[in-house]
Enzyme design. Structure first.
Site, PDB file in Angstrom:
ATOM      1  N   ARG A 163       0.805  -1.237   0.000  1.00  0.00           N
ATOM      2  CA  ARG A 163       0.000   0.000   0.000  1.00  0.00           C
ATOM      3  C   ARG A 163       0.832   1.279   0.000  1.00  0.00           C
ATOM      4  O   ARG A 163       0.355   2.345   0.393  1.00  0.00           O
ATOM      5  CB  ARG A 163      -0.984   0.027   1.173  1.00  0.00           C
ATOM      6  CG  ARG A 163      -1.968  -1.106   1.110  1.00  0.00           C
ATOM      7  CD  ARG A 163      -3.140  -0.932   2.027  1.00  0.00           C
ATOM      8  NE  ARG A 163      -3.990  -2.092   1.890  1.00  0.00           N
ATOM      9  CZ  ARG A 163      -3.718  -3.268   2.474  1.00  0.00           C
ATOM     10  NH1 ARG A 163      -2.658  -3.405   3.237  1.00  0.00           N
ATOM     11  NH2 ARG A 163      -4.517  -4.290   2.271  1.00  0.00           N
ATOM     12  N   LYS A 182       3.444  12.109 -10.080  1.00  0.00           N
ATOM     13  CA  LYS A 182       2.702  11.218 -10.985  1.00  0.00           C
ATOM     14  C   LYS A 182       3.583  10.018 -11.316  1.00  0.00           C
ATOM     15  O   LYS A 182       4.729  10.189 -11.759  1.00  0.00           O
ATOM     16  CB  LYS A 182       2.356  11.938 -12.294  1.00  0.00           C
ATOM     17  CG  LYS A 182       1.158  12.841 -12.195  1.00  0.00           C
ATOM     18  CD  LYS A 182       0.787  13.289 -13.604  1.00  0.00           C
ATOM     19  CE  LYS A 182      -0.341  14.273 -13.617  1.00  0.00           C
ATOM     20  NZ  LYS A 182      -0.649  14.724 -14.984  1.00  0.00           N
ATOM     21  N   GLU A 208      10.484  21.020 -22.569  1.00  0.00           N
ATOM     22  CA  GLU A 208       9.716  21.208 -21.324  1.00  0.00           C
ATOM     23  C   GLU A 208      10.194  22.460 -20.580  1.00  0.00           C
ATOM     24  O   GLU A 208       9.406  23.143 -19.927  1.00  0.00           O
ATOM     25  CB  GLU A 208       9.841  19.973 -20.414  1.00  0.00           C
ATOM     26  CG  GLU A 208       9.417  18.646 -21.044  1.00  0.00           C
ATOM     27  CD  GLU A 208       7.902  18.428 -21.145  1.00  0.00           C
ATOM     28  OE1 GLU A 208       7.119  19.304 -20.725  1.00  0.00           O
ATOM     29  OE2 GLU A 208       7.515  17.358 -21.665  1.00  0.00           O
ATOM     30  N   LYS A 255       7.400  24.110 -11.519  1.00  0.00           N
ATOM     31  CA  LYS A 255       6.562  22.906 -11.380  1.00  0.00           C
ATOM     32  C   LYS A 255       6.134  22.740  -9.921  1.00  0.00           C
ATOM     33  O   LYS A 255       4.993  22.396  -9.638  1.00  0.00           O
ATOM     34  CB  LYS A 255       7.280  21.654 -11.899  1.00  0.00           C
ATOM     35  CG  LYS A 255       6.351  20.444 -11.822  1.00  0.00           C
ATOM     36  CD  LYS A 255       6.584  19.376 -12.842  1.00  0.00           C
ATOM     37  CE  LYS A 255       5.491  18.297 -12.722  1.00  0.00           C
ATOM     38  NZ  LYS A 255       5.747  17.090 -13.479  1.00  0.00           N
ATOM     39  N   GLU A 272      -4.214  17.567 -10.050  1.00  0.00           N
ATOM     40  CA  GLU A 272      -4.661  18.048 -11.367  1.00  0.00           C
ATOM     41  C   GLU A 272      -6.164  18.227 -11.467  1.00  0.00           C
ATOM     42  O   GLU A 272      -6.845  17.638 -12.304  1.00  0.00           O
ATOM     43  CB  GLU A 272      -4.149  17.129 -12.492  1.00  0.00           C
ATOM     44  CG  GLU A 272      -4.257  17.810 -13.858  1.00  0.00           C
ATOM     45  CD  GLU A 272      -3.526  17.109 -14.986  1.00  0.00           C
ATOM     46  OE1 GLU A 272      -2.461  16.526 -14.731  1.00  0.00           O
ATOM     47  OE2 GLU A 272      -4.039  17.170 -16.114  1.00  0.00           O
ATOM     48  N   ARG A 304      -2.948  22.666 -12.558  1.00  0.00           N
ATOM     49  CA  ARG A 304      -1.878  21.744 -12.986  1.00  0.00           C
ATOM     50  C   ARG A 304      -2.017  21.397 -14.468  1.00  0.00           C
ATOM     51  O   ARG A 304      -1.031  21.061 -15.130  1.00  0.00           O
ATOM     52  CB  ARG A 304      -1.883  20.477 -12.109  1.00  0.00           C
ATOM     53  CG  ARG A 304      -0.687  19.581 -12.385  1.00  0.00           C
ATOM     54  CD  ARG A 304      -0.476  18.484 -11.353  1.00  0.00           C
ATOM     55  NE  ARG A 304       0.650  17.648 -11.758  1.00  0.00           N
ATOM     56  CZ  ARG A 304       1.279  16.773 -10.982  1.00  0.00           C
ATOM     57  NH1 ARG A 304       0.888  16.594  -9.740  1.00  0.00           N
ATOM     58  NH2 ARG A 304       2.292  16.065 -11.437  1.00  0.00           N
ATOM     59  N   ASN A 331       0.112  20.913 -19.350  1.00  0.00           N
ATOM     60  CA  ASN A 331      -0.149  20.177 -20.594  1.00  0.00           C
ATOM     61  C   ASN A 331      -0.036  21.062 -21.837  1.00  0.00           C
ATOM     62  O   ASN A 331      -0.383  20.622 -22.933  1.00  0.00           O
ATOM     63  CB  ASN A 331      -1.541  19.531 -20.555  1.00  0.00           C
ATOM     64  CG  ASN A 331      -1.618  18.464 -19.479  1.00  0.00           C
ATOM     65  OD1 ASN A 331      -0.624  17.801 -19.200  1.00  0.00           O
ATOM     66  ND2 ASN A 331      -2.780  18.321 -18.866  1.00  0.00           N
ATOM     67  N   HIS A 350       0.888  19.651 -25.151  1.00  0.00           N
ATOM     68  CA  HIS A 350       0.791  18.199 -25.020  1.00  0.00           C
ATOM     69  C   HIS A 350      -0.419  17.596 -25.718  1.00  0.00           C
ATOM     70  O   HIS A 350      -0.420  16.412 -26.026  1.00  0.00           O
ATOM     71  CB  HIS A 350       0.792  17.785 -23.542  1.00  0.00           C
ATOM     72  CG  HIS A 350       2.158  17.853 -22.925  1.00  0.00           C
ATOM     73  ND1 HIS A 350       2.874  19.025 -22.845  1.00  0.00           N
ATOM     74  CD2 HIS A 350       2.957  16.900 -22.371  1.00  0.00           C
ATOM     75  CE1 HIS A 350       4.039  18.786 -22.258  1.00  0.00           C
ATOM     76  NE2 HIS A 350       4.118  17.500 -21.973  1.00  0.00           N
ATOM     77  N   HIS A 362       0.832  14.836 -27.927  1.00  0.00           N
ATOM     78  CA  HIS A 362       0.496  13.427 -27.697  1.00  0.00           C
ATOM     79  C   HIS A 362      -0.108  12.787 -28.946  1.00  0.00           C
ATOM     80  O   HIS A 362       0.211  11.649 -29.293  1.00  0.00           O
ATOM     81  CB  HIS A 362      -0.526  13.298 -26.554  1.00  0.00           C
ATOM     82  CG  HIS A 362       0.111  13.374 -25.198  1.00  0.00           C
ATOM     83  ND1 HIS A 362      -0.547  13.893 -24.101  1.00  0.00           N
ATOM     84  CD2 HIS A 362       1.332  12.994 -24.761  1.00  0.00           C
ATOM     85  CE1 HIS A 362       0.255  13.829 -23.052  1.00  0.00           C
ATOM     86  NE2 HIS A 362       1.397  13.291 -23.420  1.00  0.00           N
ATOM     87  N   HIS A 392       9.409  12.567 -26.912  1.00  0.00           N
ATOM     88  CA  HIS A 392       8.262  13.285 -26.362  1.00  0.00           C
ATOM     89  C   HIS A 392       8.427  14.812 -26.471  1.00  0.00           C
ATOM     90  O   HIS A 392       7.529  15.519 -26.943  1.00  0.00           O
ATOM     91  CB  HIS A 392       8.074  12.841 -24.907  1.00  0.00           C
ATOM     92  CG  HIS A 392       7.079  13.634 -24.154  1.00  0.00           C
ATOM     93  ND1 HIS A 392       5.726  13.548 -24.406  1.00  0.00           N
ATOM     94  CD2 HIS A 392       7.226  14.554 -23.159  1.00  0.00           C
ATOM     95  CE1 HIS A 392       5.090  14.374 -23.596  1.00  0.00           C
ATOM     96  NE2 HIS A 392       5.975  14.990 -22.827  1.00  0.00           N
TER      97      HIS A 392
END
Ligand SMILES: NC(=O)c1ccc[n+]([C@@H]2O[C@H](COP(=O)([O-])OP(=O)(O)OC[C@H]3O[C@@H](n4cnc5c(N)ncnc54)[C@H](O)[C@@H]3O)[C@@H](O)[C@H]2O)c1
Ligand SMILES: [Zn+2]
Length: 365
Positions: free
Chosen positions: A124, A146, A188, A230, A240, A244, A248, A251, A255, A268
């Site tokens: 956990r 994340k 980035e 960040k 998010e 947040r 993106n 992105h 993506h 990326h």
């Protein structure tokens, strides 16, 4: 400028430090020793990164009295899988690792996400430390909690929020980073200036040559400022639910482009660079910002060696992919669009026709 920068990330009920410095990996073992009780630790890495930096970390940890295991994942995004996470969990169980154990992720974003995901679910959740070694991991994936693995049906679809105990960002590790990875990570960095900090964007414009030469003081500055931005955003919106999403920027289209080209053509960051330029073009089209914003982005990204043009791919495939993105709520596209350099807004309801009109060269593959 101080040799080691420390940035605090405030998350629910606690905070942790990002320490940024040249050869900071040498300080990591005793600093970890001061903040954890447990003795069991596993270093998750890959053979390339471990070959450069693993032994130093392992020996340092042993010298501090840790019991150290090492697990090496084959290199590549295709190993950011449930299976690899399970392999890590199996090793931990076989070795009798308890809830005080620590997972150390030594590598790029693939290792950080995978090892972090294993840490989020083992008994956990156990402590995770991030030792990022790519520019992308240092300015982005190691910060903010994340963690995820990929599923055959989608990237990062199985994941969690699991904040690390700390992040040790070694600038020296960048010396061995291939040029293309370095440049991809810069996308980035540009993003942080574009969404949050006009002054930082100007700093990047003024220091292109130093950035390309990876001059230590400038590298420390751009990584430090990126992490600060960040940290500020994550501190305000850890899960998010609001701002947040600004991260993106670039992105949505990025993506889609990665997906349509089956993750084979672009790193990326390269796809994000193109995505930022086209997001800015959409913003101009809907009269949200001036055309100078597109130009500024294009010029800086290009000078840094990043692509800015939409390649020859089918616009229908891009659109189809946009609508399959997990961030599309109720079939409505959500875009992060610039108002000016340093300020973006989250905009809903951009139509497929608008996107089509903005993606310059709508030719079929
Ligand atoms: N969790 C997040 O918030 C977040 C954010 C952005 C990206 N990501 C994830 O990050 C991943 C991409 O990360 P990445 O770009 O770091 O790729 P990566 O981890 O695949 O690393 C790129 C390459 O560089 C090599 N490498 C790493 N460090 C090196 C070093 N110091 N010297 C020499 N070679 C080195 C790696 O072995 C690999 O071949 C993706 O899976 C993406 O989904 C996560
Ligand atoms: Zn990104």
């Amino acid at each position: 400028m101080p040799q080691v920068l420390t940035i605090k990330v405030k998350v629910s009920h606690r905070s942790y430090d990002i320490k940024i410095g040249n050869n900071i990996l040498a300080d990591f073992p005793h600093q970890l020793n001061e903040i954890v009780q447990g003795r069991q630790i596993i270093i998750v890495s890959n053979s390339i990164v471990y070959g450069y930096y693993g032994q130093q970390v392992k020996e340092g940890l042993i010298a501090q009295g840790f019991d150290v295991l090492v697990y090496l994942v084959p290199d590549g995004e295709e190993y950011k899988t449930w299976q690899e996470a399970e392999n890590i969990l199996t090793i931990l169980l076989e070795a009798g690792f308890n809830r005080d154990a620590v997972i150390a992720a030594l590598g790029g974003g693939v290792i950080g996400d995978l090892a972090g995901f294993a840490a989020s679910i083992y008994q956990r959740g156990i402590d995770l430390v991030q030792l990022p070694t790519t520019l992308l991991a240092q300015v982005d994936s190691s910060v903010g909690g994340k963690v995820a693995v990929n599923h055959p049906l989608g990237k990062n679809m199985i994941g969690a929020f699991h904040q690390p105990l700390g992040v040790w960002t070694d600038l020296k590790a960048l010396n061995t980073l291939p040029e293309r990875e370095w440049i991809a990570g810069l996308a980035e960095v540009v993003k942080y200036g574009a969404i949050w900090d006009e002054e930082f964007f100007a700093y990047l414009e003024e220091n292109v040559q130093h950035i390309k030469n990876r001059d230590l003081d400038v590298v420390r500055e751009i990584i430090g400022r990126s992490c600060q931005i960040k940290a500020e955003i994550v501190g305000q919106d850890e899960k998010e639910q609001g701002i947040r999403a600004m991260l993106n920027f670039g992105h949505t289209i990025g993506h889609a482009l990665e997906k349509v080209t089956e993750y084979k053509i672009y790193r990326h960051g390269e796809a994000v660079a193109i995505g930022m330029v086209y997001a800015a073009k959409i913003a101009v089209y809907i009269e949200m910002c001036s055309v100078q914003i597109v130009e500024k982005l294009e010029i800086l990204l290009r000078k840094l060696g990043l692509p800015v043009e939409m390649p020859d791919v089918s616009m229908d495939l891009i659109l189809e992919s946009l609508y399959l993105d997990k961030k599309v709520r109720k079939k409505e596209l959500v875009f992060v669009l610039p108002r000016k350099i340093g300020q973006v807004e989250i905009i809903r309801g951009i139509t497929p026709q608008t996107i089509k009109d903005c993606l310059d060269r709508p030719r079929n593959i």
